[in-house]
Motif scaffolding. Structure first.
Motif, PDB file in Angstrom:
ATOM      1  N   GLN A  85     -16.126  -2.311   1.635  1.00 54.70           N
ATOM      2  CA  GLN A  85     -16.584  -2.576   0.408  1.00 54.70           C
ATOM      3  C   GLN A  85     -16.839  -1.330  -0.449  1.00 54.70           C
ATOM      4  O   GLN A  85     -16.596  -1.058  -1.515  1.00 54.70           O
ATOM      5  N   ALA A  86     -17.349  -0.357   0.458  1.00 53.27           N
ATOM      6  CA  ALA A  86     -17.673   0.938  -0.288  1.00 53.27           C
ATOM      7  C   ALA A  86     -16.510   1.845  -0.488  1.00 53.27           C
ATOM      8  O   ALA A  86     -16.508   2.917  -1.346  1.00 53.27           O
ATOM      9  N   ALA A 128      -0.717  -3.679  -9.923  1.00 59.28           N
ATOM     10  CA  ALA A 128      -1.455  -5.068  -9.913  1.00 59.28           C
ATOM     11  C   ALA A 128      -2.693  -5.144  -9.480  1.00 59.28           C
ATOM     12  O   ALA A 128      -3.694  -5.521  -9.910  1.00 59.28           O
ATOM     13  N   SER A 129      -2.654  -4.658  -8.265  1.00 62.99           N
ATOM     14  CA  SER A 129      -3.959  -4.848  -7.411  1.00 62.99           C
ATOM     15  C   SER A 129      -4.966  -3.779  -8.289  1.00 62.99           C
ATOM     16  O   SER A 129      -6.148  -4.254  -8.305  1.00 62.99           O
ATOM     17  N   ALA A 130      -4.603  -2.627  -8.394  1.00 63.56           N
ATOM     18  CA  ALA A 130      -5.486  -1.682  -8.884  1.00 63.56           C
ATOM     19  C   ALA A 130      -5.938  -2.235 -10.379  1.00 63.56           C
ATOM     20  O   ALA A 130      -6.991  -2.029 -10.459  1.00 63.56           O
ATOM     21  N   GLY A 131      -5.274  -2.747 -11.077  1.00 56.77           N
ATOM     22  CA  GLY A 131      -5.673  -3.394 -12.316  1.00 56.77           C
ATOM     23  C   GLY A 131      -6.706  -4.444 -12.284  1.00 56.77           C
ATOM     24  O   GLY A 131      -7.459  -4.525 -12.991  1.00 56.77           O
ATOM     25  N   MET A 132      -5.997  -5.176 -11.261  1.00 53.98           N
ATOM     26  CA  MET A 132      -7.254  -6.470 -11.037  1.00 53.98           C
ATOM     27  C   MET A 132      -8.666  -5.855 -10.719  1.00 53.98           C
ATOM     28  O   MET A 132      -9.726  -6.430 -11.330  1.00 53.98           O
ATOM     29  N   VAL A 133      -8.753  -4.946  -9.983  1.00 53.87           N
ATOM     30  CA  VAL A 133      -9.951  -4.405  -9.573  1.00 53.87           C
ATOM     31  C   VAL A 133     -10.668  -3.738 -10.553  1.00 53.87           C
ATOM     32  O   VAL A 133     -11.836  -4.014 -11.026  1.00 53.87           O
ATOM     33  N   LEU A 134      -9.958  -2.862 -11.436  1.00 56.14           N
ATOM     34  CA  LEU A 134     -10.547  -2.244 -12.736  1.00 56.14           C
ATOM     35  C   LEU A 134     -11.094  -3.301 -13.766  1.00 56.14           C
ATOM     36  O   LEU A 134     -11.771  -3.248 -14.375  1.00 56.14           O
ATOM     37  N   TRP A 135     -10.509  -4.596 -13.597  1.00 62.44           N
ATOM     38  CA  TRP A 135     -10.816  -5.528 -14.706  1.00 62.44           C
ATOM     39  C   TRP A 135     -11.985  -6.532 -14.082  1.00 62.44           C
ATOM     40  O   TRP A 135     -12.052  -7.678 -14.473  1.00 62.44           O
ATOM     41  N   GLY A 136     -12.384  -6.307 -12.947  1.00 59.30           N
ATOM     42  CA  GLY A 136     -13.398  -7.013 -12.278  1.00 59.30           C
ATOM     43  C   GLY A 136     -13.155  -7.967 -11.328  1.00 59.30           C
ATOM     44  O   GLY A 136     -14.147  -8.803 -10.714  1.00 59.30           O
ATOM     45  N   PRO A 138     -12.787  -8.824  -7.486  1.00 58.42           N
ATOM     46  CA  PRO A 138     -13.450  -8.218  -6.179  1.00 58.42           C
ATOM     47  C   PRO A 138     -12.489  -8.239  -5.158  1.00 58.42           C
ATOM     48  O   PRO A 138     -12.419  -9.211  -4.429  1.00 58.42           O
ATOM     49  N   LEU A 139     -11.695  -7.371  -5.371  1.00 65.47           N
ATOM     50  CA  LEU A 139     -10.455  -7.242  -4.034  1.00 65.47           C
ATOM     51  C   LEU A 139     -11.012  -6.111  -2.942  1.00 65.47           C
ATOM     52  O   LEU A 139     -11.631  -4.908  -3.670  1.00 65.47           O
ATOM     53  N   LEU A 140     -10.657  -6.491  -1.772  1.00 63.87           N
ATOM     54  CA  LEU A 140     -10.867  -5.227  -0.893  1.00 63.87           C
ATOM     55  C   LEU A 140      -9.485  -4.857  -0.456  1.00 63.87           C
ATOM     56  O   LEU A 140      -8.668  -5.723  -0.476  1.00 63.87           O
ATOM     57  N   PRO A 141      -9.467  -3.815   0.365  1.00 61.28           N
ATOM     58  CA  PRO A 141      -7.963  -3.212   0.981  1.00 61.28           C
ATOM     59  C   PRO A 141      -7.444  -4.576   1.627  1.00 61.28           C
ATOM     60  O   PRO A 141      -6.140  -4.398   1.930  1.00 61.28           O
ATOM     61  N   THR A 142      -8.259  -5.238   2.475  1.00 54.23           N
ATOM     62  CA  THR A 142      -7.484  -6.302   3.239  1.00 54.23           C
ATOM     63  C   THR A 142      -7.386  -7.553   2.521  1.00 54.23           C
ATOM     64  O   THR A 142      -6.772  -8.721   3.090  1.00 54.23           O
ATOM     65  N   SER A 143      -7.763  -7.877   1.187  1.00 51.11           N
ATOM     66  CA  SER A 143      -7.631  -9.144   0.534  1.00 51.11           C
ATOM     67  C   SER A 143      -6.114  -9.668   0.289  1.00 51.11           C
ATOM     68  O   SER A 143      -5.158  -8.762   0.471  1.00 51.11           O
ATOM     69  N   SER A 144      -6.054 -10.781   0.360  1.00 50.48           N
ATOM     70  CA  SER A 144      -4.641 -11.325   0.564  1.00 50.48           C
ATOM     71  C   SER A 144      -4.679 -12.341  -0.890  1.00 50.48           C
ATOM     72  O   SER A 144      -5.870 -13.196  -0.993  1.00 50.48           O
ATOM     73  N   PRO A 145      -3.706 -12.592  -1.482  1.00 52.18           N
ATOM     74  CA  PRO A 145      -2.523 -12.179  -1.445  1.00 52.18           C
ATOM     75  C   PRO A 145      -2.089 -10.582  -1.804  1.00 52.18           C
ATOM     76  O   PRO A 145      -1.547  -9.867  -1.456  1.00 52.18           O
ATOM     77  N   LEU A 146      -3.201 -10.225  -2.928  1.00 57.58           N
ATOM     78  CA  LEU A 146      -2.988  -8.710  -3.361  1.00 57.58           C
ATOM     79  C   LEU A 146      -4.327  -8.179  -2.862  1.00 57.58           C
ATOM     80  O   LEU A 146      -5.393  -8.651  -2.861  1.00 57.58           O
ATOM     81  N   PRO A 147      -4.132  -7.012  -2.383  1.00 57.32           N
ATOM     82  CA  PRO A 147      -3.083  -6.097  -2.110  1.00 57.32           C
ATOM     83  C   PRO A 147      -2.268  -6.258  -1.006  1.00 57.32           C
ATOM     84  O   PRO A 147      -1.174  -5.572  -0.846  1.00 57.32           O
ATOM     85  N   ALA A 148      -2.607  -7.003  -0.231  1.00 55.08           N
ATOM     86  CA  ALA A 148      -1.892  -7.210   1.172  1.00 55.08           C
ATOM     87  C   ALA A 148      -0.473  -7.359   1.131  1.00 55.08           C
ATOM     88  O   ALA A 148       0.503  -6.925   1.851  1.00 55.08           O
TER      89      ALA A 148
END
Length: 170
Positions: A85-86, A128-136, A138-148
């Motif tokens: 998370q951090a 796409a993953s970076a944009g999704m996080v920037l637009w709110g 809640p993705l983690l580095p291990t989230s699926s389907p993105l960004p995994a």
């Protein structure tokens, strides 16, 4: 005959691909952070050497792409010990730089078309993953389907770069 730098770059990419994917699938946070730290160091070393190689060859765009990848991987590496998370802020910056780097390395026809394709797919998924996080989202580095979904394409690209370094010169 392969140079020592090419051999070390191959090892760094292989370690990065193997340990990076392994870290994505383990449940233990300390183990994941350890695997991702080993992965990050291998990739930083490899991309530093590849930057020098392609700069010497006069391929500035590819060299700058590998340097940009090194910067992105350094951001990821810096966030590892903070936990999933951090680490999200440095992770988003890192994958955005990865995406830009993959495009920079793949626009010139230096690498085979299939490698360039896998790099472009990985770049699109990471952007796409970076944009999704920037637009709110809640993705983690291990989230699926993105960004995994981007990781296998990235590792295939690494395999292609390794193949390019080890194949006999024509």
């Amino acid at each position: 005959m392969r140079s020592t730098s090419d051999t070390i770059a191959c090892l760094g990419l292989a370690i990065g691909g193997i340990f990076g994917l392994a870290g994505t699938f383990v449940a233990s946070a300390p183990l994941r952070e350890s695997l991702w730290t080993i992965d990050g160091v291998g990739i930083v070393v490899a991309t530093a050497l590849l930057t020098m190689k392609y700069q010497r060859l006069g391929n500035d765009c590819v060299a700058a792409g590998f340097l940009t990848f090194l910067a992105g991987e350094s951001l990821l590496l810096a966030g590892n010990a903070a936990g999933l998370q951090a680490s999200v802020p440095s992770y988003v910056g890192g994958i955005a730089l990865w995406a830009a780097a993959l495009i920079m390395v793949s626009v010139p026809s230096t690498f085979a078309l299939w490698m360039r394709f896998t790099a472009f797919v990985a770049a699109a998924l990471f952007f796409a993953s970076a944009g999704m996080v920037l637009w709110g989202t809640p993705l983690l580095p291990t989230s699926s389907p993105l960004p995994a979904a981007g990781y296998p394409f990235l590792v295939l690209t690494f395999a292609g770069w390794i193949w390019t370094l080890v194949k006999p010169a024509r």
